[in-house]
Design a protein around this motif. Structure first.
Motif: not given
Length: 386
Positions: A202-208, A237-245, A282-294
């Motif tokens: 949820l947090f990563l989705g809000a940021a992205r 959200l304001e303190r989230l940095e690239s290394h956290h993501v 692997e499926a979750v990592h692939r989803l986070l890397a390549d798939e869209g918002a839906d």
């Protein structure tokens, strides 16, 4: 000091007000809980009808909290190396966990394990939700960190079960601490690892994706709106940095340690992502890397489901997961123990009683979310629990 002189848990530091909403909701207030069985769950049956359900109670010494620390004599500077009654009178049986053994002193570089040497003890941490001071207190009480907040447990192994942010005041501080401990534990010959919870999604989705519309079963929604609805803190959200993501995006969704199947969510939704641990991760990592918002939203929706191990069919649901991924017991966070046992806040405002981890589903499942967001406990426990 006798057990009668002790409290059933460490005092909760005054790190911030608790959010009134604890269970995760999707837009329009739709809770993710399986349909209630005919006749209802019957919370008073929790202790007799859920397959030997019981608490494991640990008499923790009082941990006094001051403005300058989290232990009785602790003076701590911020550690940021990376940046910045139950219903009725039938109380469940309890047993006292062994008191933690003081850890050996760590000298860096710590000798690496010899070939064939047994690994260190295994610990798990329930949902933290931004309550950094409570986390520091619980880890220090177990001997896993020292008074300055550094790893002090040698070759011990520590797993966080996910949900670092939201609702509490310092989610980024929690993430920074876990990242720091991961490096320090590795240098000491142990390790500190973490699972991805639904609030990481949820947090990563809000940021992205922010306010980008996603197709929800309840209608059009957005990650940012859902994140705010579920206790998202703007300061995180304001303190989230690239290394956290980067770090959060690589977390596994599921793991197996010493026969314990470690999950964040008490759901069988993991089976929808693969037939093996590697397949799921692997499926979750692939989803986070390549798939869209839906697609990302659909993963968040699936991993927000809960209570699959509760009730008459709970043991069968656990067996499905163990049969697919191995192990003899599931250890999870996500669903606060007071909701599993029906012991949420009483009408007089007394906080829920959470003496320790909760074993249920024919003793095949261990719940570790002590409900810190609702004035319960932030639980850290050594496995196995008997």
């Amino acid at each position: 000091m006798t057990p009668e002189d002790r409290l059933p848990g460490p005092e909760l530091p005054e790190s911030g007000p608790r959010q009134p909403q604890d269970l995760d909701v999707l837009p329009y207030g739709s809770y993710y809980e399986p349909p209630e069985p005919p006749g209802g769950y019957g919370y008073d049956a929790t202790y007799s009808g859920y397959g030997g359900a019981r608490f494991l109670e640990q008499h923790w010494p009082t941990v006094s909290q001051t403005a300058s620390g989290y232990g009785p004599e602790a003076v701590r500077e911020p550690v940021h190396e990376y940046g910045h009654e139950a219903a009725g009178s039938d109380d469940p049986p309890t047993m006292e966990l062994a008191q933690p053994v003081p850890p050996e002193e760590v000298h860096y570089p710590y000798p690496q394990p010899e070939p064939g040497e047994a690994p260190g003890p295994l610990y798990v941490v329930g949902d933290v939700h931004g309550y950094l001071d409570e986390l520091l207190a619980a880890l220090h009480q177990q001997g896993l960190i020292d008074a300055e907040g550094h790893w002090s447990a040698g070759r011990s192994r520590l797993w966080f079960l996910g949900d670092f942010t939201d609702r509490g005041p310092d989610g980024i501080g929690v993430i920074d601490l876990v990242m720091q401990l991961a490096a320090e534990a590795a240098a000491a010959g142990g390790y500190c690892r973490a699972l991805m919870g639904n609030h990481e999604l949820l947090f990563l989705g809000a940021a992205r994706y922010g306010d980008e519309p996603v197709q929800s079963t309840a209608g059009t929604a957005s990650f940012l709106a859902a994140w705010r609805l579920n206790g998202g803190q703007q300061s995180d959200l304001e303190r989230l940095e690239s290394h956290h993501v980067s770090w959060l995006s690589r977390l596994p969704a599921i793991a197996l340690e010493d026969g314990h199947l470690l999950l964040h969510s008490d759901t069988t939704a993991y089976l929808e992502y693969g037939a093996s641990l590697d397949d799921v991760n692997e499926a979750v990592h692939r989803l986070l890397a390549d798939e869209g918002a839906d697609e990302w939203w659909d993963a968040f929706r699936r991993f927000t489901k809960r209570f699959a191990f509760r009730g008459p069919a709970g043991a069968q649901a656990v067996h499905e997961l163990l049969g697919a991924y191995g192990g003899h017991r599931v250890v999870h966070g996500h669903s606060p123990i007071p909701y599993l046992t029906g012991s949420t806040h009483a009408e007089d405002g007394v906080p829920p009683h959470v003496p320790g981890p909760y074993i249920y589903a024919d003793e095949l499942a261990v719940a570790m979310d002590g409900g810190v967001t609702m004035e319960g406990r932030l639980l850290v426990a050594r496995l196995p629990l008997d």
